[in-house]
Write a protein that holds these residues in place. Structure first.
Motif, mmCIF file in Angstrom:
data_model
loop_
_atom_site.group_PDB
_atom_site.id
_atom_site.type_symbol
_atom_site.label_atom_id
_atom_site.label_comp_id
_atom_site.label_asym_id
_atom_site.label_seq_id
_atom_site.Cartn_x
_atom_site.Cartn_y
_atom_site.Cartn_z
ATOM 1 N N GLN A 176 -4.459 -14.878 -10.551
ATOM 2 C CA GLN A 176 -3.535 -13.828 -10.129
ATOM 3 C C GLN A 176 -2.114 -14.364 -9.960
ATOM 4 O O GLN A 176 -1.136 -13.677 -10.282
ATOM 5 C CB GLN A 176 -4.023 -13.208 -8.822
ATOM 6 C CG GLN A 176 -5.304 -12.408 -8.974
ATOM 7 C CD GLN A 176 -5.762 -11.804 -7.661
ATOM 8 O OE1 GLN A 176 -5.266 -10.772 -7.232
ATOM 9 N NE2 GLN A 176 -6.702 -12.484 -7.006
ATOM 10 N N TRP B 227 0.834 -1.195 0.000
ATOM 11 C CA TRP B 227 0.000 0.000 0.000
ATOM 12 C C TRP B 227 0.872 1.249 0.000
ATOM 13 O O TRP B 227 0.623 2.205 -0.738
ATOM 14 C CB TRP B 227 -0.921 0.022 1.222
ATOM 15 C CG TRP B 227 -2.213 -0.719 1.098
ATOM 16 C CD1 TRP B 227 -2.685 -1.713 1.910
ATOM 17 C CD2 TRP B 227 -3.233 -0.523 0.101
ATOM 18 N NE1 TRP B 227 -3.916 -2.159 1.478
ATOM 19 C CE2 TRP B 227 -4.276 -1.435 0.376
ATOM 20 C CE3 TRP B 227 -3.358 0.336 -0.998
ATOM 21 C CZ2 TRP B 227 -5.429 -1.513 -0.402
ATOM 22 C CZ3 TRP B 227 -4.504 0.260 -1.779
ATOM 23 C CH2 TRP B 227 -5.522 -0.655 -1.473
ATOM 24 N N GLY C 178 -4.085 -7.674 -3.820
ATOM 25 C CA GLY C 178 -5.280 -8.483 -4.039
ATOM 26 C C GLY C 178 -5.094 -9.923 -3.611
ATOM 27 O O GLY C 178 -5.971 -10.518 -2.969
ATOM 28 N N LEU C 179 -3.929 -10.481 -3.941
ATOM 29 C CA LEU C 179 -3.652 -11.871 -3.571
ATOM 30 C C LEU C 179 -3.566 -12.057 -2.062
ATOM 31 O O LEU C 179 -4.170 -12.972 -1.495
ATOM 32 C CB LEU C 179 -2.334 -12.317 -4.211
ATOM 33 C CG LEU C 179 -2.439 -13.084 -5.527
ATOM 34 C CD1 LEU C 179 -1.066 -13.279 -6.120
ATOM 35 C CD2 LEU C 179 -3.101 -14.431 -5.292
ATOM 36 N N LEU D 149 -0.691 -4.129 -7.253
ATOM 37 C CA LEU D 149 -2.125 -4.388 -7.126
ATOM 38 C C LEU D 149 -2.402 -5.887 -7.004
ATOM 39 O O LEU D 149 -3.235 -6.311 -6.198
ATOM 40 C CB LEU D 149 -2.875 -3.801 -8.332
ATOM 41 C CG LEU D 149 -2.930 -2.270 -8.407
ATOM 42 C CD1 LEU D 149 -3.560 -1.825 -9.719
ATOM 43 C CD2 LEU D 149 -3.716 -1.698 -7.229
ATOM 44 N N ALA D 150 -1.703 -6.687 -7.811
ATOM 45 C CA ALA D 150 -1.882 -8.140 -7.745
ATOM 46 C C ALA D 150 -1.433 -8.677 -6.395
ATOM 47 O O ALA D 150 -2.076 -9.564 -5.818
ATOM 48 C CB ALA D 150 -1.105 -8.823 -8.869
ATOM 49 N N SER E 239 -4.694 -10.081 0.354
ATOM 50 C CA SER E 239 -5.972 -9.797 1.016
ATOM 51 C C SER E 239 -6.953 -10.947 0.805
ATOM 52 O O SER E 239 -7.639 -11.373 1.738
ATOM 53 C CB SER E 239 -6.564 -8.486 0.469
ATOM 54 O OG SER E 239 -5.693 -7.405 0.691
ATOM 55 N N GLY E 240 -7.019 -11.451 -0.441
ATOM 56 C CA GLY E 240 -7.930 -12.555 -0.722
ATOM 57 C C GLY E 240 -7.540 -13.833 0.000
ATOM 58 O O GLY E 240 -8.394 -14.555 0.521
#
Length: 336
Positions: free
Chosen positions: A310, A191, A219-220, A215-216, A222-223
């Motif tokens: 991803q 971030w 996203g990875l 971003l990937a 967090s997911g």
């Protein structure tokens, strides 16, 4: 509409195996599960990292750079000129000779003064060697610290040696405090990198690749936190960080013109990169995410395809960067 989208996003069939609901992930009997709302903390943690970065760059990186012989070059600012500044920002940073002549007439000054103004203005856009060193130092510090912490957190875990263990007991795998802080630090770091993209050193060659990567990565991570793929997530983070601090160290010595040290560090980085990103990541991590889950469920959930998609994007970036590294190595070996 937002409420409907929220209910769709957290639909159990997306995230977890059949016959599992979010109610099963309430802490009980000594089991602690990851909770999506904990990810909100990564934003304030990112600002904490930015504060740490500011002080480390100012009070550690600058003295270290001076000790290595890097000088702080002061750039001469051009005289304030609204007409030229507007043209520089909106039209062109490299005007043609005819355009320079037109601007000279408009500003009632000589062509030579306009050329000098644009040259000085362009120089302000180029980061100094000291600024590059500071950024490399911050990245080196974080990647080194995260690699050491990751090894300490993982070396006594069975899934570090036996990849099958990442799925034993899934999805009811408890989250350890070390895993929580490992995740929070990594997500917060990426971030913070996104927040400073506009002021960090511009990378013409792979700027877009860095944005996609950050971003990937967010996203990875967090997911995987929401879906409790934490064991695999920590392995992915460790595999990535172990190569990066070697590259940042090579950059630091390159800026200091320590050529032999830089070359040695870059060769070490290249070896570690190809082992971790080109061999271990696809043959170890991707095997565990693409192939091994079929032994635990014959009907993969939607998250299986989202996460693996991803991860495959990341592997594509690894191959792209591996190609760039190979080109540099080829020039280094054959062209000296």
């Amino acid at each position: 509409v937002l409420k409907t989208l929220n209910s769709w996003f957290w639909w159990e069939n997306i995230w977890m195996p059949i016959n599992c609901t979010w109610a099963h992930f309430v802490d009980r009997d000594g089991l602690v599960f990851p909770k999506p709302h904990q990810l909100y903390a990564t934003i304030p943690y990112a600002f904490v990292l930015l504060i740490i970065r500011f002080f480390s760059e100012r009070y550690v990186a600058i003295p270290l750079a001076k000790a290595l012989g890097i000088k702080n070059v002061r750039r001469v600012k051009p005289q304030p000129n609204p007409v030229l500044e507007s043209y520089f920002r909106e039209c062109s940073k490299h005007p043609s000779q005819s355009e320079i002549q037109g601007l000279a007439k408009k500003c009632n000054c000589t062509v030579r003064l306009v050329e000098k103004w644009f040259r000085r203005r362009r120089n302000l856009e180029i980061p100094t060697v000291l600024r590059k060193f500071q950024e490399a130092f911050w990245r080196f510090s974080f990647y080194l610290a995260s690699s050491i912490a990751g090894f300490i957190f993982l070396y006594d875990k069975p899934w570090f040696y036996d990849i099958w263990q990442t799925w034993v007991g899934y999805p009811f795998q408890t989250v350890l405090p070390s895993q929580y802080w490992y995740y929070m630090a990594e997500i917060s770091f990426y971030w913070s990198l996104l927040f400073t993209l506009g002021i960090d050193n511009k990378r013409k060659a792979d700027f877009l690749a860095h944005v996609v990567h950050h971003l990937a990565a967010i996203g990875l991570m967090s997911g995987s936190w929401c879906g409790n793929y934490v064991r695999l997530g920590t392995l992915v983070m460790f595999v990535h960080d172990t190569a990066d601090f070697w590259l940042e160290a090579a950059k630091m010595f390159n800026y200091a013109h320590w050529e032999k040290t830089c070359n040695m560090l870059f060769i070490i980085f290249s070896i570690v990169f190809f082992i971790t990103r080109i061999i271990l990541f696809p043959c170890w991590i991707l095997r565990a995410t693409l192939y091994l889950p079929t032994y635990y469920s014959t009907t993969p959930v939607i998250a299986y395809f989202l996460f693996n998609g991803q991860l495959l994007i990341l592997q594509g970036l690894h191959l792209y960067w591996g190609y760039l590294i190979f080109k540099i190595l080829r020039r280094f070996i054959f062209l000296k």
